[in-house]
Design an enzyme around this catalytic site. Sequence first.
Site, PDB file in Angstrom:
ATOM      1  N   SER A 415       0.950  -1.155   0.315  1.00 60.55           N
ATOM      2  CA  SER A 415       0.064   0.155  -0.039  1.00 60.55           C
ATOM      3  C   SER A 415       1.015   0.800   0.085  1.00 60.55           C
ATOM      4  CB  SER A 415      -0.410   0.030   1.115  1.00 60.55           C
ATOM      5  OG  SER A 415      -1.439  -1.067   1.777  1.00 60.55           O
ATOM      6  N   HIS A 436      -2.945  -3.905  -6.332  1.00 63.30           N
ATOM      7  CA  HIS A 436      -3.514  -3.504  -4.670  1.00 63.30           C
ATOM      8  C   HIS A 436      -4.778  -3.069  -4.993  1.00 63.30           C
ATOM      9  CE1 HIS A 436      -3.927  -0.323  -1.847  1.00 63.30           C
ATOM     10  NE2 HIS A 436      -3.304  -0.797  -1.471  1.00 63.30           N
ATOM     11  N   GLU A 448      -6.111  -1.134  -7.805  1.00 63.99           N
ATOM     12  CA  GLU A 448      -4.975  -0.784  -8.610  1.00 63.99           C
ATOM     13  C   GLU A 448      -3.935  -1.202  -8.880  1.00 63.99           C
ATOM     14  OE1 GLU A 448      -5.330   3.604  -6.034  1.00 63.99           O
ATOM     15  OE2 GLU A 448      -4.221   2.407  -4.680  1.00 63.99           O
ATOM     16  N   ASN A 486      -5.842   5.898  -1.613  1.00 62.05           N
ATOM     17  CA  ASN A 486      -5.088   6.428  -0.014  1.00 62.05           C
ATOM     18  C   ASN A 486      -4.990   7.413  -0.542  1.00 62.05           C
ATOM     19  OD1 ASN A 486      -5.708   3.838   1.070  1.00 62.05           O
ATOM     20  ND2 ASN A 486      -3.757   2.983   0.353  1.00 62.05           N
TER      21      ASN A 486
END
Length: 643
Positions: A415, A436, A448, A486
């Site tokens: 991440s 991801h 992702e 994120n």
Amino acid sequence: MEFKNWKLQRDADGVVWAILDRAGASANTLAREVLHELEGILDEMDREPPKGLIFRSGKAAGFIAGADIEEFTQCDTPEKARALVKLGWDVYNRLAAVKYPTLALVRGHCMGGGLELALACRFRIAVDEPGTRMALPEVMLGIVPGWGGMLRLPDTVGPAAALDMMLTGKGIDAKRAKKMGLVDECVPPRVMENAARMLVCSGRARIGLSSFQRLLNGPLKCMVASQARKQVAKRARQEHYPAPYAILDMWEKYDGNALAVPDDKPTSLYAISTSPTTRNLVRVFFLQDRLKGFGKDSDFDPKHVHVIGAGVMGGDIAAWCAQRGMTVTLQDQSVERIAPAIKRAADAYAKKFRHDEKAVRFALDRLIPDPQGNGVAHADVIIEAIFENLEAKQALFRDIEARARPDALIATNTSSLRLADIAATFREPARLVGIHFFNPVAKMPLVEVVQAEATHPEIARKAAAFVRGVDKLPLPVKDAPGFLVNAVLAPYMLEAMRCVDEGISPETVDEAALAFGMPMGPIELADTVGLDVAMAAGKGLAAGVTEPPKKLAELVAGGNLGRKTGRGFYAYPQGRAAKSAAGAVPAGLARRLVAPLLAATRGLVDKGIVADADLADAGVIFGTGFAPFTGGPMNYQREHSAA
Ligand code: NAI
């Protein structure tokens, strides 16, 4: 008479087969022209009435996918929208009124206007195959099933089941359709034609509702509607999502006739067709389609996935891939560390496949514990999901790169680490790609696909093809801190925590975001992600911020890390946040909360971390649940700066 989209075949015994095979398309959709031709078919049947009329598809791919959405988007005035509803409503009413028996033979998907056509027939047969699914998904596009669905579905399966389908858009498989009375028969493919012929000639009357269901669909409608309205209100506010409320009103007060609601009512066709929500939900539909297109240009067809790290993410990624039909080897440091992931998978499969024990067993058979990591040498895809530590990942990849097949895809689920750093010890850094997934894996539709500068574009394409292969939505992003999702969530959550530091209660902050249309408030989200993770993300992602929010720092220092420790901003007595009532939401609070998210999205588009504004909207909606009725953060900014 010749039709462009339909073929008519008359059997020796006088049964006519109307085969829909839309010209120039791989799937059947109901364009205007198709409906006009259906009128022509009914004219022809009037002239020479058949013994029975059977509708079926001439396509390998399904029965009917629904209305033609491209055509629907051209309805840019309320008058045009009304004319389109009227066309289908009238022709299906005419079909429902014919004297000869009619039947829809449904194999594969049967959506929206397709199901409304089937409902206008006297009989329906569903072919028992995994691909057969029936749904009225209009509500998801912010519209209503106006071609008779709101009239005939409740009349066929009873109002509770019908409203459940119409208000959620969910699909029904062949067996369930038979059980709930949506179809008369559920048959295997090899007997479908015979079954259709026999049923249409059987002289049987249409099976009606029980007297109790007739009461619910008649004099007691208001009770059912008020119950359903309460359920809808829990999920969607009327100011954001008018369509479910319109469906309820049209069914309850207007016999399912969308055309009968006066224009000045908030639940009218006029109101719906002029609502920005409808336009934006259609936009989201097309964005989703665009994401589905990634990976189409690759013929990569992986069968075996090897996952390393059986923790929260690795365990669930492995379980998901096995559920989607792949063979999965799951590696961790010991069998004991793998066991909890297998147990979680078994529970998830039991829930998903319910009574189908075979499906549960097959999925579990595909999920193979592999503490020695033997799968590395054989797998088509290798996904690393060990804890977030650069040296540990580098050491692991040294071994993987040496043992993997030369054509295997090598991916990390990191991440927060830079792909470039992880790939620094690779012999061929071009091989590493980020795949991801988000937490919880089974629920989050987006993945992702991270392309570092060194990543070979073909590898990124293969990764997108893999993501599609496990039925997720791939979003290509560049290698930057927090990628897209994120990176936009972190400043939003930090702003929310700053509001708490200023004395606004967490409940009030969360309520402001819910009222804006977020699926979960930012404070509860931070608790769910884990406050240690939020703290680390905040440090890395909120540019120019040195001090973390005070309350956040206190909680983390005290070991209160959110839901996982039973306490964070909220307490979690039974795994659920114990919340007090929210206070009055101060004016402008929602805007203040989303402003950092909007700015971050804009910044990432400007920097090219995501290719364009539309993809950023798609990523933020499918990766965070950002209010879909807004059409996404970039669209929201466009609409609100123009206003
Ligand atoms: P976790 O701590 O739950 O699981 C990590 C697992 O890896 C443990 O079971 C550990 O025994 C195992 N492991 C460690 N070193 C290993 C090695 N050398 N060989 C084999 N197994 C090894 O971690 P979590 O939360 O699942 O995170 C894994 C990765 O996924 C991290 O890179 C994280 O950044 C990323 N991620 C985490 C998300 C989350 O919400 N937890 C969301 C998306 C990505």
